[in-house]
Design a protein around this motif. Sequence first.
Motif, short mmCIF file in Angstrom:
data_model
loop_
_atom_site.label_atom_id
_atom_site.label_comp_id
_atom_site.label_asym_id
_atom_site.label_seq_id
_atom_site.Cartn_x
_atom_site.Cartn_y
_atom_site.Cartn_z
N HIS A 16 0.84 -1.19 0.00
CA HIS A 16 0.00 0.00 0.00
C HIS A 16 0.88 1.24 0.00
N LEU A 17 0.50 2.22 -0.81
CA LEU A 17 1.09 3.55 -0.75
C LEU A 17 -0.01 4.50 -0.30
N ASP A 18 0.18 5.06 0.88
CA ASP A 18 -0.88 5.83 1.53
C ASP A 18 -2.12 4.91 1.65
N ASP A 19 -3.22 5.26 1.05
CA ASP A 19 -4.43 4.44 1.18
C ASP A 19 -4.68 3.55 -0.04
N ASP A 20 -3.74 3.50 -0.96
CA ASP A 20 -3.96 2.80 -2.22
C ASP A 20 -3.19 1.48 -2.28
N LEU A 21 -3.86 0.42 -2.72
CA LEU A 21 -3.21 -0.85 -3.01
C LEU A 21 -2.53 -0.73 -4.37
N ILE A 22 -1.22 -0.98 -4.42
CA ILE A 22 -0.48 -0.71 -5.67
C ILE A 22 0.15 -1.98 -6.25
N ASN A 23 -0.27 -3.16 -5.81
CA ASN A 23 0.32 -4.40 -6.33
C ASN A 23 0.35 -4.46 -7.84
N LYS A 24 -0.71 -3.99 -8.48
CA LYS A 24 -0.84 -4.13 -9.93
C LYS A 24 -0.51 -2.82 -10.67
N VAL A 25 0.00 -1.84 -9.96
CA VAL A 25 0.37 -0.58 -10.61
C VAL A 25 1.76 -0.74 -11.23
N ALA A 26 1.89 -0.37 -12.49
CA ALA A 26 3.18 -0.49 -13.19
C ALA A 26 4.23 0.39 -12.53
N PRO A 27 5.51 0.00 -12.63
CA PRO A 27 6.57 0.78 -11.97
C PRO A 27 6.58 2.25 -12.38
N ASN A 28 6.36 2.53 -13.68
CA ASN A 28 6.42 3.91 -14.14
C ASN A 28 5.19 4.72 -13.74
N LYS A 29 4.19 4.05 -13.18
CA LYS A 29 2.99 4.75 -12.72
C LYS A 29 3.02 4.96 -11.20
N ARG A 30 3.99 4.41 -10.53
CA ARG A 30 4.10 4.60 -9.08
C ARG A 30 4.87 5.89 -8.81
N PRO A 31 4.41 6.71 -7.88
CA PRO A 31 5.11 7.98 -7.58
C PRO A 31 6.37 7.72 -6.75
N MET A 32 7.26 6.93 -7.33
CA MET A 32 8.50 6.54 -6.67
C MET A 32 9.65 6.72 -7.65
N ALA A 33 10.85 6.81 -7.10
CA ALA A 33 12.05 6.87 -7.93
C ALA A 33 13.14 6.04 -7.28
N MET A 34 13.95 5.37 -8.11
CA MET A 34 14.99 4.50 -7.59
C MET A 34 16.37 4.96 -8.04
N VAL A 35 17.32 4.88 -7.12
CA VAL A 35 18.73 5.11 -7.42
C VAL A 35 19.42 3.76 -7.36
N PHE A 36 20.02 3.35 -8.49
CA PHE A 36 20.57 2.00 -8.61
C PHE A 36 22.04 1.95 -8.21
N GLN A 37 22.49 0.74 -7.93
CA GLN A 37 23.89 0.50 -7.59
C GLN A 37 24.80 0.90 -8.74
N SER A 38 24.38 0.63 -9.96
CA SER A 38 25.21 0.90 -11.14
C SER A 38 25.00 2.30 -11.71
N TYR A 39 24.20 3.14 -11.01
CA TYR A 39 23.83 4.49 -11.43
C TYR A 39 22.84 4.47 -12.60
N ALA A 40 23.00 3.52 -13.55
CA ALA A 40 22.07 3.37 -14.69
C ALA A 40 21.92 4.66 -15.48
N LEU A 41 23.03 5.36 -15.68
CA LEU A 41 23.00 6.56 -16.51
C LEU A 41 23.15 6.19 -17.98
N PHE A 42 22.54 6.99 -18.85
CA PHE A 42 22.66 6.76 -20.29
C PHE A 42 24.00 7.32 -20.76
N PRO A 43 24.90 6.48 -21.26
CA PRO A 43 26.25 6.96 -21.59
C PRO A 43 26.28 7.94 -22.75
#
Length: 392
Positions: free
Chosen positions: A93-120
């Motif tokens: 749950h994010l706040d009051d919403d069940l987000i199990n089926k929400v696509a990653p790009n639709k979640r109001p979240m951002a991730m910082v990866f181990q490899s940085y994942a920058l576009f060279p």
Amino acid sequence: MTATSENAMTQQIDETIESARDSLATATPGRVSLRSLRKVYGDDKKAAPAVQDVDLDIEPGEFITLLGPSGCGKTTTLRMIAGFETPTAGEIHLDDDLINKVAPNKRPMAMVFQSYALFPHLSVFDNVAYGLKLKKLPSARVAEEVETALTSMNLGPYRDRAPHQMSGGQQQRVALARALVMRPKVLLFDEPLSNLDAKLRVQMRGEIRRLQRRLGITTVFVTHDQDEAMTMSDRIVVMNVGVIEQVDTPQEIYRHPASVFVADFIGRANFLDVDVHGVTDSDADVSVLGQRWTVPKHAAVGVDGSVTLMVRPESVRLTATEGRAVGGSVGRVLSSMFYGQSIEYDIETEAGNLVVSVADPHAHETFSPGDFLDVGFEAGRAWLMPVDGDAP
């Protein structure tokens, strides 16, 4: 330029950076709730779960760290929160919403990866702008938001550089700016500092923590590094073979671990066999090293059952003695290692070998291998706990 004008310019730059950071703050940091979360890879119903029955509440604005050895389930848990893995069972749950089926790009979240994942092939500016462009924001708005993010990370002079032209620490700042420019409710970190050298790692974890506090953004940080977890977190979630062993503040986890696994994984610890003579709700009367002690205890400790006494190396006390044999409170120095700010001894006692850490050795008497010493400890800093299957 005079020293006064240089100081004024430096202050102006600092104020500009802080102002940019303030403008990045999310108005409503998210509250994340995990309920009976479970993940099994593959179709084998008998396979051991990577994550099993995880229940966790992460409060708005909290910095929480998932900590544990490789294979404990911490990264899998983070990836389920992000939406990169689908739970086998349970709810996110994010706040009051069940987000199990929400696509990653639709979640109001951002991730910082181990490899940085920058576009060279993209500049720093375009790397940071990438997510905003996917949202089809007006060009002027994208430019404004990116410049704010770059300023907040002190990256303005590098806006036109390619990632390979930057140091590891600078690339990490670009990755962080790219995440923050999206103004997420939740910021996720997947072992982001493991590729940096030791000194830069210490610097970056301080910067990330200060930035998180200033922005007030809910943050979930995954690491296997105890120092990172202890110095950055409001609370630590210690995981082992897919389950949560303990959730608490760094101080409480270090001083009062819930299990022998936690005590052994967080920092270093000595585990001593003791005789228990009696218990109260909070203390126990025990015998060890030839003496009686009153020590704090875990709530599950009773008169019956297997127990062990955890004593941290820095709480052991050593004094010279006339004794010439190991027994009772007398121990013998097996080895010593000088670290500059401390000296570490390995001491043989009748209760087993003890690791002892003495701070500021210049101010204390130092001992050599073969010396006999009287061994004691600060009873109030010891911790009597039940023995579990992972006990040393």
